[in-house]
Structures are given as C-alpha cells and as structure tokens.
Enzyme design. Structure first.
Site, PDB file in Angstrom:
ATOM      1  CD  GLN A  50      -2.911  -0.989   2.406  1.00 29.04           C
ATOM      2  OE1 GLN A  50      -2.496  -1.484   3.468  1.00 29.04           O
ATOM      3  NE2 GLN A  50      -4.093  -0.185   2.092  1.00 29.04           N
ATOM      4  CB  CYS A  98      -9.061  -1.301   1.701  1.00 30.50           C
ATOM      5  SG  CYS A  98      -7.183  -1.287   1.378  1.00 30.50           S
ATOM      6  CG  LEU A  99      -6.094   3.197   5.408  1.00 33.44           C
ATOM      7  CD1 LEU A  99      -4.598   3.105   6.003  1.00 33.44           C
ATOM      8  CD2 LEU A  99      -6.655   4.299   5.824  1.00 33.44           C
ATOM      9  CG  HIS A 140      -8.040  -6.046   5.139  1.00 33.06           C
ATOM     10  ND1 HIS A 140      -9.078  -5.694   4.831  1.00 33.06           N
ATOM     11  CD2 HIS A 140      -7.226  -5.001   4.691  1.00 33.06           C
ATOM     12  CE1 HIS A 140      -9.009  -4.502   3.878  1.00 33.06           C
ATOM     13  NE2 HIS A 140      -7.606  -4.300   4.054  1.00 33.06           N
ATOM     14  CD  GLU A 141      -3.746  -4.252   6.590  1.00 33.87           C
ATOM     15  OE1 GLU A 141      -3.110  -3.973   5.793  1.00 33.87           O
ATOM     16  OE2 GLU A 141      -4.783  -3.640   6.850  1.00 33.87           O
ATOM     17  CG  HIS A 144      -3.112  -5.210   1.552  1.00 37.11           C
ATOM     18  ND1 HIS A 144      -3.708  -4.815   0.478  1.00 37.11           N
ATOM     19  CD2 HIS A 144      -4.107  -4.851   2.887  1.00 37.11           C
ATOM     20  CE1 HIS A 144      -4.881  -3.888   0.602  1.00 37.11           C
ATOM     21  NE2 HIS A 144      -5.057  -3.667   1.851  1.00 37.11           N
TER      22      HIS A 144
HETATM   23 NI    NI Z   1      -6.559  -2.755   2.802  1.00 34.23          NI
END
Ligand code: NI
Length: 189
Positions: A50, A98-99, A140-141, A144
């Site tokens: 990210q 999510c950012l 979730h992370e 990624h």
């Molecule tokens: Ni996320």
C-alpha cells in the site's frame, strides 16, 4: 516520514509480495514510518504494497476496533515475512474498508481464528494465535502481501455495483483526508 497511500488500480496491489532478506536496509525505520502513515490515515492496518513496496511486511493496531469489554486487548505489531499456517472457526461477516479504496465498505466473511508465523523487527520468529477483530485485521493485511484485496471476495453483483466507484478511485476522483498515489495520475507524469 508519512508515505502517500497507493490507490486501487495500481498493479503493485495485485502482486504477491517478496520475502524480506535479513540484511534489508533500514527495516526499523520503514516499520516506524508505516505505523506513522497508518495512524495519520486513521487506519488499523497497513501493508507494504500500500506504499508501493512489494515486500512481505504489514503493521496493525487493532485497539480502535475493540469493543467495550475488550478495551486494552488490541494488538499493535509489525509482521515480517508472515505465513498464516492455520485458519479455523466459524466464518463471520464484518464490513471492511481499506485505505487504498476510500469510500468503499463491504461485508467480508472470514474464519474467526488464525495461527500465524512471522518475524519481529529483531528477526525473532514467532508463532501466535489470534481471534476476533485482531484476526480479522491480520487476515485483511495478510491478503495485501498475497496480492488480494477485500473487493476480490465480493459477489459479481456487488462488484458491478461498486465498479464505477473503483474506476473513479483509480483516476484520482475521490476524497481522502490523507495523501494518495493514483495509478492513472502517476502514469501521466
Ligand atoms: Ni487494506
């Protein structure tokens, strides 16, 4: 240093990330910067892809997600070269965001418990079990660093409903109260 957050549509978010070698330069500084970037954006987790780094690293602080009875039981931690080695328990739904995908929130179902092996910033190996909201943030992370986004789990119908929103995010046509890096804009430079 606060990094800009890479927006949906950038290919780095769809790539499985690489393991980090033990001689990786300035790893502690990167982890500190990732926590700072995460807090700045009011997130509870941030993965290296990210910030456009395709390496297996993420940070979390699940404390803001704890309900009244679990106050103080949140986990603040960096996970280096993580591997989820077990996932079990009942799948439960929770509305995730999510950012990298501002303004989109959808219910995702995940198993309630995980066992994860990872290294800390001193390169000590750990195998820990997490459940509930902390497990959810880790799952979730972890996705990624595997190149998976929560929107990948949505039904065809839900995906069609948010298609335009996602296209706008890719083009930078979205409001966020933190700095972002948009794939369509960076290509034009
Ligand atoms: Ni996320």
């Amino acid at each position: 240093m606060i990094y800009p957050i890479t927006a949906y549509g950038d290919p780095v978010l769809k790539e499985p990330a690489q393991d980090i070698p033990q001689d990786f330069p300035d790893l502690n500084e990167l982890v500190d910067d990732m926590f700072a970037t995460m807090y700045h954006a009011h997130g509870v987790g941030l993965a290296a892809p990210q910030i456009s780094k395709s390496i297996r690293l993420f940070v979390i602080d699940s404390e803001p997600m704890m309900d009244e009875e679990d106050k103080g039981k949140g986990v603040k931690k960096a996970f280096i070269n993580p591997e989820i080695i077990e996932e079990d328990g009942e799948e439960w739904g929770f509305e995730e965001g999510c950012l990298s995908i501002p303004g989109v929130r959808e219910v995702v179902y995940r198993p309630e418990r995980i066992v994860i092996r990872y290294f800390d910033t001193d390169w000590n190996e750990h195998t820990d079990t997490y459940d509930g909201m902390t497990a959810r943030v880790i799952q979730h992370e972890y996705d990624h660093v595997e190149g998976i986004l929560f929107t990948d789990y949505l039904s065809g119908l839900k995906k069609r409903l948010i298609k335009n929103k996602l296209a706008k995010i890719t083009k930078g046509e979205v409001d966020s109260d933190y700095r972002m890096k948009f794939p369509a804009l960076s290509k034009r430079r």
